[in-house]
Design a protein around this motif. Structure first.
Motif, short mmCIF file in Angstrom:
data_model
loop_
_atom_site.label_atom_id
_atom_site.label_comp_id
_atom_site.label_asym_id
_atom_site.label_seq_id
_atom_site.Cartn_x
_atom_site.Cartn_y
_atom_site.Cartn_z
N PHE A 138 -99.62 3.03 -94.96
CA PHE A 138 -99.40 3.04 -93.52
C PHE A 138 -99.19 4.48 -93.05
CE2 PHE A 138 -96.39 2.63 -89.88
CZ PHE A 138 -97.19 1.89 -89.02
N PRO A 139 -100.10 5.02 -92.21
CA PRO A 139 -99.94 6.42 -91.75
C PRO A 139 -98.65 6.59 -90.95
CG PRO A 139 -102.14 5.57 -91.25
CD PRO A 139 -101.31 4.40 -91.67
N LEU A 140 -97.98 7.69 -91.20
CA LEU A 140 -96.67 7.92 -90.60
C LEU A 140 -96.69 9.20 -89.77
CD1 LEU A 140 -93.73 6.81 -90.56
CD2 LEU A 140 -93.25 8.36 -92.47
N THR A 141 -96.31 9.10 -88.52
CA THR A 141 -96.05 10.27 -87.69
C THR A 141 -94.64 10.12 -87.11
OG1 THR A 141 -97.13 9.17 -85.82
CG2 THR A 141 -98.44 10.74 -87.09
N PHE A 142 -94.11 11.21 -86.60
CA PHE A 142 -92.70 11.22 -86.24
C PHE A 142 -92.52 11.34 -84.73
CE2 PHE A 142 -93.06 12.62 -90.58
CZ PHE A 142 -92.12 11.85 -91.21
N TYR A 143 -91.49 10.65 -84.24
CA TYR A 143 -91.19 10.69 -82.81
C TYR A 143 -90.57 12.01 -82.40
CZ TYR A 143 -91.90 5.61 -82.97
OH TYR A 143 -92.42 4.36 -83.14
N GLY A 144 -89.75 12.58 -83.27
CA GLY A 144 -89.05 13.81 -82.92
C GLY A 144 -88.09 14.21 -84.03
N PRO A 145 -87.13 15.07 -83.73
CA PRO A 145 -86.19 15.54 -84.76
C PRO A 145 -85.13 14.49 -85.08
CG PRO A 145 -85.64 16.49 -82.64
CD PRO A 145 -86.91 15.73 -82.43
N ARG A 146 -84.22 14.86 -85.92
CA ARG A 146 -83.11 13.99 -86.32
C ARG A 146 -82.38 13.45 -85.09
NH1 ARG A 146 -79.01 15.63 -91.08
NH2 ARG A 146 -77.45 13.98 -90.88
N GLY A 147 -82.13 12.15 -85.11
CA GLY A 147 -81.42 11.52 -84.00
C GLY A 147 -82.32 10.95 -82.93
N THR A 148 -83.64 11.12 -83.05
CA THR A 148 -84.54 10.55 -82.05
C THR A 148 -84.43 9.03 -82.03
OG1 THR A 148 -86.07 12.40 -82.32
CG2 THR A 148 -86.94 10.42 -81.27
N ILE A 149 -84.36 8.43 -83.21
CA ILE A 149 -84.03 6.99 -83.29
C ILE A 149 -82.52 6.86 -83.17
CG2 ILE A 149 -84.05 4.96 -84.80
CD1 ILE A 149 -86.68 5.92 -85.92
N LYS A 150 -82.07 5.95 -82.32
CA LYS A 150 -80.63 5.82 -82.03
C LYS A 150 -79.85 5.65 -83.32
CE LYS A 150 -77.31 3.41 -79.11
NZ LYS A 150 -76.88 4.67 -78.46
N THR A 151 -78.87 6.52 -83.52
CA THR A 151 -78.06 6.53 -84.73
C THR A 151 -76.59 6.41 -84.37
OG1 THR A 151 -79.69 7.96 -85.82
CG2 THR A 151 -77.50 7.84 -86.81
N ILE A 152 -75.89 5.46 -85.02
CA ILE A 152 -74.47 5.18 -84.76
C ILE A 152 -73.71 5.39 -86.07
CG2 ILE A 152 -72.81 3.45 -83.99
CD1 ILE A 152 -75.27 2.06 -82.62
N SER A 153 -72.61 6.06 -86.00
CA SER A 153 -71.81 6.29 -87.20
C SER A 153 -71.18 4.99 -87.68
CB SER A 153 -70.72 7.32 -86.91
OG SER A 153 -69.85 7.45 -88.00
N ALA A 154 -71.19 4.78 -88.99
CA ALA A 154 -70.52 3.61 -89.55
C ALA A 154 -69.02 3.66 -89.29
CB ALA A 154 -70.79 3.52 -91.05
N ALA A 155 -68.47 4.85 -89.04
CA ALA A 155 -67.05 4.96 -88.69
C ALA A 155 -66.76 4.21 -87.41
CB ALA A 155 -66.65 6.43 -88.56
N ALA A 156 -67.71 4.26 -86.44
CA ALA A 156 -67.53 3.52 -85.19
C ALA A 156 -67.52 2.02 -85.45
CB ALA A 156 -68.65 3.89 -84.21
N VAL A 157 -68.32 1.56 -86.42
CA VAL A 157 -68.33 0.14 -86.78
C VAL A 157 -66.98 -0.27 -87.35
CG1 VAL A 157 -69.47 -1.62 -88.17
CG2 VAL A 157 -70.81 0.25 -87.19
N LEU A 158 -66.47 0.53 -88.27
CA LEU A 158 -65.19 0.21 -88.91
C LEU A 158 -64.03 0.28 -87.93
CD1 LEU A 158 -65.72 2.17 -92.25
CD2 LEU A 158 -65.77 -0.31 -91.93
N ASN A 159 -64.17 1.09 -86.89
CA ASN A 159 -63.11 1.21 -85.88
C ASN A 159 -63.26 0.22 -84.74
OD1 ASN A 159 -61.77 3.33 -87.17
ND2 ASN A 159 -63.10 4.88 -86.21
N GLY A 160 -64.25 -0.71 -84.86
CA GLY A 160 -64.44 -1.73 -83.84
C GLY A 160 -65.05 -1.21 -82.56
N GLN A 161 -65.79 -0.12 -82.64
CA GLN A 161 -66.37 0.49 -81.44
C GLN A 161 -67.86 0.23 -81.29
OE1 GLN A 161 -65.35 4.56 -82.14
NE2 GLN A 161 -63.21 4.33 -81.50
#
Length: 621
Positions: A233-256
């Protein structure tokens, strides 16, 4: 059939064979030697295309530095992973895909909790394919849906208690020589065992369908995915790090964790902690986390916005590998002139624009294959034509020798009275003028030897007449040009003025002479002049019965190069400030025609620029 037509036909046949060979290798995926070039050009096209918004169908839960700080250890305990999965599962995602290798046993209580959490939701675990040489091996073509799928030595799969309650997908990516991910293999084999890729399994679980494999593609229900060689499957990139929404697992553990960030989406759980996860270089970011590479593939599979590169695209590439060099070689054979070169540049620019536009619209046409197909034939054919042209020029020079009794006829009487003249080199100030016929080489290819000689004879006679009238000396006729000195045998205060007057007379005479020629000849040739004043080294070269008077030095070089300055500025004559200054304001260039300047011009072979003036007749304006 003329020799020129025969040479062109042979060149076109060889060009076609070369391009077809490269195209066939490309269709079969055997152009590994061009991989780095293609990678560089792909990165360039990606940057030109620019960043793109990522689809909102995939989100990343990252085990990052804040998460490790909160938990207090890395790797994160499996009981903590279980808690993260439970929190995510409460918000109803389509799939929870864990980009983590759970191949080793952990603490019994933590493994039990993690297995329970995995079993409560639709989950996907990562496995890895192991290859003997460290590279993904491709089997020979066999013509079925599994044609050339990567063949692994073994699979690293999750612990059985996890695999019993969760699906498994292989996370390997295919990188180029620079380490940039270019493809995601959709399938992996180990003998008769076949494993789907992690992104494909994630999308299939989210859609609730099983993938159906066919040559050149994969069907997911109503959705068809076009793939390249080996179901990649050919792969191209949308942009730099963080272009795809990224949430810290710390926020999950803190109920956020917000429901809008999870509900109905594919959630990819992976690590981005500093020094703890795999990273890859991309056109936008030199350290893109592996979890975002995998998430990019998932997003493109879901959204259908991936760049297309399959067998049909490779066939188009092969067509360009044959057609583009044929057109360029044909144009080079048609006319080695500004028109021919301009047409070649236009064709190359059109192809570059087409290639870039296609890439920006999701079609990955190869750039390296057409370039590799074009460069050798064009260079070899061009060099061959230059060599043959040089031989023709030597032939014409031999013929023109009969038009010259001595190399510098204006010095005949002086040499007779002063046989030791210039026996030793002499430095002195002189005015140097060069004149040259433009387009003569191309014209000579269609004229016969006799017609060429007659044309040169007319040119030489005109130059000789005008130079003699202005007290100059023709030091040499060079095929379709001449070098003229003012200052021999002895310098005079009028040398610069005589040289500028001669230039104007030559321009006027050349226009009348060209107008007298048949239009089929006059339309294909022109003329250009350059004039400069300064110090030269005059000497006699040669020995025995053959000697010539010549001048060398920077002044000669500048005068010669000024012809090209005149041509590039569409002027008849380019004069240096030095010669105009010495000639004075009453010299001919100020009295007739249009004198424009001053301009700064770069002279090849000379550091710094030269201040020049351009002269055109009234007719040119």
């Amino acid at each position: 059939m003329s020799s020129r037509v025969r040479q062109t036909l042979i060149a076109l046949i060889l060009t076609c064979v070369w391009g077809a060979g490269l195209g066939l290798m490309h269709i079969r995926g055997n152009t590994w030697f061009l991989e780095r070039v293609e990678a560089t050009l792909t990165d360039l096209r990606t940057i030109i295309r620019g960043k793109m918004p990522a689809p909102d169908t995939v989100a990343i839960i990252a085990i990052d530095d804040p998460t490790v700080t909160l938990v207090g250890s890395y790797p994160v305990p499996r009981s903590t992973l279980a808690a993260i999965i439970d929190e995510i599962a409460k918000l109803k995602p389509k799939v929870i895909a864990m980009d983590l290798l759970l191949v080793d046993r952990g603490q019994e209580d933590g493994d039990r909790k993690l297995a329970e959490s995995l079993g409560k939701a639709t989950t996907l675990l990562a496995g890895a394919a192991v290859f003997a040489s460290g590279k993904q091996l491709i089997e020979p073509s066999n013509g079925d849906a599994l044609d050339r799928v990567p063949d692994a030595v073994s699979f690293l799969l999750p612990q059985q208690e996890f695999a019993d309650v969760s699906s498994v997908g292989i996370v390997n990516v295919a990188t180029d020589q620079s380490g940039t991910p270019r493809f995601i293999p959709m399938l992996f084999k180990k003998g008769e065992e076949v494993q789907p890729s992690f992104p494909l399994r994630a999308v299939a679980l989210a859609a609730g369908v099983e993938p159906v494999f066919e040559p050149g593609g994969i069907a997911l229900g109503e959705h068809h995915i076009r793939t390249d060689i080996g179901q990649s499957f050919p792969l191209t990139f949308y942009g730099p790090r963080g272009t795809i929404k990224t949430i810290s697992a710390a926020a999950v553990l803190n109920g956020q964790l917000a429901a809008k960030d999870v509900a109905g989406k594919i959630i990819v759980l992976g690590t981005t902690v500093t020094g703890g996860g795999d990273v890859f270089p991309t056109p936008f970011d030199q350290v893109l986390p592996g979890v975002e590479v995998i998430s990019t593939a998932i997003a493109q599979l879901v959204a259908g916005d991936a760049t297309v590169r399959d067998r049909n695209i490779r066939l188009v590439d092969a067509g360009f590998a044959v057609g583009l060099p044929l057109v360029l070689v044909g144009l080079l054979a048609w006319r080695r002139s500004a028109i021919g070169l301009g047409a070649m540049v236009a064709v190359v620019c059109a192809w570059l624009i087409f290639n870039a536009v296609a890439f920006a619209n999701g079609i990955w046409l190869s750039a390296a294959i057409p370039i590799a197909a074009v460069v050798p034939p064009v260079l070899i054919f061009g060099a061959t034509q230059l060599l043959l042209g040089r031989r023709r020029a030597q032939h014409f020079a031999t013929q023109s020798e009969m038009l010259q009794s001595v190399q510098a006829p204006g010095l005949g009487k002086w040499l007779a009275q002063n046989p030791n003249f210039l026996a030793e080199p002499v430095r002195q100030d002189a005015a140097v003028v060069f004149i040259d016929l433009s387009g003569f080489t191309g014209l000579s290819e269609v004229l016969g030897p006799n017609a060429t000689r007659e044309l040169l004879n007319g040119f030489y006679n005109l130059v000789d007449e005008e130079v003699a009238a202005c007290n100059g000396t023709i030091t040499s006729f060079m095929g379709d040009g001449a070098m003229i000195l003012f200052g021999l045998p002895e310098p005079t205060p009028e040398d610069a003025a005589n040289a500028t007057r001669c230039c104007i007379r030559l321009c006027n005479g050349m226009r009348l002479w060209l107008a007298s020629l048949p239009s089929s000849i006059a339309s294909r040739i022109g003329f250009k002049l350059g004039a400069h004043f300064g110090t030269v080294v005059a000497s006699r070269l040669g020995g025995g019965s053959r000697q010539q008077i010549t001048a060398t030095g920077d002044t000669v070089n500048v005068a010669s190069r000024l012809m090209e300055v005149a041509k590039s500025n569409e002027a008849e004559l380019a004069l240096s400030t030095e010669i105009l200054h010495v000639a004075g304001p009453d010299s001919d260039p100020y009295k007739t025609g249009v004198l424009s300047g001053p301009l700064e011009a770069e002279i090849r072979g000379r550091s710094g620029s030269v201040t020049i003036w351009l002269w055109r007749s009234q007719d040119k304006n």
